[in-house]
Design an enzyme around this catalytic site. Sequence first.
Site, PDB file in Angstrom:
ATOM      1  N   SER A 117      37.679  41.718  48.414  1.00 21.31           N
ATOM      2  CA  SER A 117      37.914  40.302  48.650  1.00 21.31           C
ATOM      3  C   SER A 117      39.008  39.789  47.711  1.00 21.31           C
ATOM      4  CB  SER A 117      36.591  39.540  48.484  1.00 21.31           C
ATOM      5  OG  SER A 117      36.650  38.263  49.049  1.00 21.31           O
ATOM      6  N   ASP A 251      32.906  40.761  59.566  1.00 27.63           N
ATOM      7  CA  ASP A 251      33.208  40.012  58.348  1.00 27.63           C
ATOM      8  C   ASP A 251      33.390  38.537  58.703  1.00 27.63           C
ATOM      9  OD1 ASP A 251      34.325  38.913  56.011  1.00 27.63           O
ATOM     10  OD2 ASP A 251      35.311  40.805  55.499  1.00 27.63           O
ATOM     11  N   HIS A 279      31.065  41.179  55.168  1.00 27.84           N
ATOM     12  CA  HIS A 279      32.087  41.113  54.122  1.00 27.84           C
ATOM     13  C   HIS A 279      31.847  42.106  52.991  1.00 27.84           C
ATOM     14  CE1 HIS A 279      35.411  39.238  52.079  1.00 27.84           C
ATOM     15  NE2 HIS A 279      34.682  38.871  51.039  1.00 27.84           N
TER      16      HIS A 279
END
Length: 347
Positions: A117, A251, A279
Amino acid sequence: MVDAPRRQPAHTVRLRPVGERELELQYRVVHGYRRAFRMAGEGPVLVLIHGIGDSSATWAELIPDLARTHTVIAPDLLGHGASGKPRADYSVAAYANGVRDLLTTLGIESATLVGHSLGGGVAMQFAYQFPERTERLILVSAGGVGREVNPVLRLVSLPGAHLMLSALRLPGMRLQVGLAVRLLKFLDTDLGQDAPELLTLVDALPDETSRNAFIRTLRAVVDWRGQVVTMLDRCYLTEGMPTMLLWGDRDSVVPVRHAYGASEAMPGSRLEIFEGAGHFPFHSDPGRFVSLVEEFTGSTAPADWSREHWRDLLREGCPGDPAGRPGSGLRRPTERDLRQASERSAT
């Protein structure tokens, strides 16, 4: 199209068990601020960089397996976990500098970077700023590819976010949010895949200092329109850098279409999709994640960086530029790509 798995070269790897004490947090003071990290194993270096609001604890279950064949370093980024939370610069570039400085204090000259991320954006920025210290890139549900991001993060970037995050910790509100999360999971929505994990990030912000650091970090990369930092304009610089992208096809934070866009923009990159994962694909299927990381690092040679090659890439420019390389065979960024990139920070 997803690349086929590559065959692991035939060689013997010595597996080393990892003790519990090695997984405990360690500390260094850098520039006057405490930097927390976990370090285990021996061998080629893997640096695991967590996402926004998270900490090195997100990798805890994977570290023992990865540390059998690697030296694993998992920092708590400044403003996160057990690291200091000063009123400071929480930009992606500053985080890349912080990773470099921590590695330097530990005597690490180069490493393979694994970024999740926000950590994926930090890993890309590290490779851009310090290519001579980057052996490979493994980007997991990485930010910085497109403007789209979960609307909740856009909302939290607005004024009043401190009050919102504080309210989420109230007992009555926490119960209501928990019920909403269970409903999202029952309805089998993409957000339902990630909601429990995202809720734990709120639990990791117990005081005003933590919340301030979180909001400063978020506002450095997200505003009301979406992500404000891009790596699309310099993805061509990964030419010759072994790069693997790992993404969950459900995600809800950074859509999987960003994975395909990044793969097309990064010369020679490899893409692996985790079906049914959100995610946090390394939580959904840790066994496959570890296997892919070990196979990738074992089957690719570290990047052979040279100042001359870097200079040539910069002079030739992005294939999407008017001055770019004609007939390179690389995807030219679309007009929409370039327009969005020009509207965002390119640090």
